[in-house]
Design an enzyme around this catalytic site. Sequence first.
Site, PDB file in Angstrom:
ATOM      1  N   HIS A  95     -26.459  65.196 -24.750  1.00  0.00           N
ATOM      2  CA  HIS A  95     -25.553  64.225 -24.125  1.00  0.00           C
ATOM      3  C   HIS A  95     -25.114  63.202 -25.190  1.00  0.00           C
ATOM      4  CE1 HIS A  95     -24.049  61.010 -21.609  1.00  0.00           C
ATOM      5  NE2 HIS A  95     -23.924  61.909 -20.641  1.00  0.00           N
ATOM      6  N   GLY A 100     -22.017  57.623 -13.127  1.00  0.00           N
ATOM      7  CA  GLY A 100     -21.940  56.437 -12.264  1.00  0.00           C
ATOM      8  C   GLY A 100     -21.731  56.745 -10.785  1.00  0.00           C
ATOM      9  N   GLU A 136     -17.326  66.616 -22.216  1.00  0.00           N
ATOM     10  CA  GLU A 136     -17.124  65.216 -21.824  1.00  0.00           C
ATOM     11  C   GLU A 136     -16.496  64.437 -22.982  1.00  0.00           C
ATOM     12  OE1 GLU A 136     -20.284  63.808 -18.796  1.00  0.00           O
ATOM     13  OE2 GLU A 136     -21.349  64.087 -20.674  1.00  0.00           O
TER      14      GLU A 136
HETATM   15  P1  PGA Z   1     -19.951  58.793 -16.024  1.00  0.00           P
HETATM   16  O1  PGA Z   1     -21.059  59.595 -16.849  1.00  0.00           O
HETATM   17  O2  PGA Z   1     -19.576  59.682 -14.860  1.00  0.00           O
HETATM   18  O3  PGA Z   1     -20.607  57.534 -15.592  1.00  0.00           O
HETATM   19  O4  PGA Z   1     -18.811  58.572 -16.945  1.00  0.00           O
HETATM   20  C1  PGA Z   1     -20.949  60.966 -17.073  1.00  0.00           C
HETATM   21  C2  PGA Z   1     -22.023  61.408 -18.024  1.00  0.00           C
HETATM   22  O5  PGA Z   1     -22.438  60.619 -18.875  1.00  0.00           O
HETATM   23  O6  PGA Z   1     -22.497  62.525 -17.959  1.00  0.00           O
END
Ligand code: PGA
Length: 238
Positions: free
Chosen positions: A85, A222, A157
């Site tokens: 991550h 979140g 991501e």
């Molecule tokens: P987020 O986090 O939905 O709060 O942007 C996603 C993640 O870090 O996997």
Amino acid sequence: MKKIILANWKLNPLTLTEALRLSKKIDPKPFHETVVCPPHLFLSHKLYPKMGAQDCFWLSQGPYTGQVSPVMLKNLKIKYCLVGHSERRTLGESEEDVKKKVQALLTVGITPVLCIGFNTTVNQDDLEVVNVLKGQLKSALQGLEEVNLQKIVVAYEPVWAISSGNPYATKKLATPEHASKIALFIKTKFNIKKVIYGGSVNAVNAEGFLQESHVDGLLVGGASLIPADFNKIINTKV
Ligand code: PGA
């Protein structure tokens, strides 16, 4: 079509009582396959039918203070584990660490959810983005046989979209169409079967990503801590 949705609780909540309270509010029989990834400390409690881990070490046992073994996760019947991550990479996790973790998880039969993404330092055009992702994938998947490649889930991501509250940080990138294009690229170039998307996915924008046929699911941070929103996401029929 059913997809996979992972709730990444990150460093939340602070107590087991709160974790139990939160998990009880999540629909236990949603439309999509849903996996809750709480902090390691709560993994031995059956918070949700399917549970995942946020990280693990690459060795099983020994003098490694503070680490969590993939075998321990397997013994808790954990099905998925995030690897690489961006928040871990920021803390110093190297490409080599990521590769070893992917291999260790495959060895014990846990599905690695390999997180890749590009940062704001990268020139925000498709070619540059693809080059960064290619580098991360080549390194993490190096030496894996095809049968193993097909067991891996890749989570794409864009780093600046994570926790930013805005997945559409630029008009062109991180739209559902962009996610779909990148997912197709990862599948065709790297023999990966499932690519999911993450970064500020919420109850409003989730449907757009889930509608893309090449996007096989979502990694939600979140919004997974807000039961009403998360229930809406995991029950969005596409
Ligand atoms: P987020 O986090 O939905 O709060 O942007 C996603 C993640 O870090 O996997």
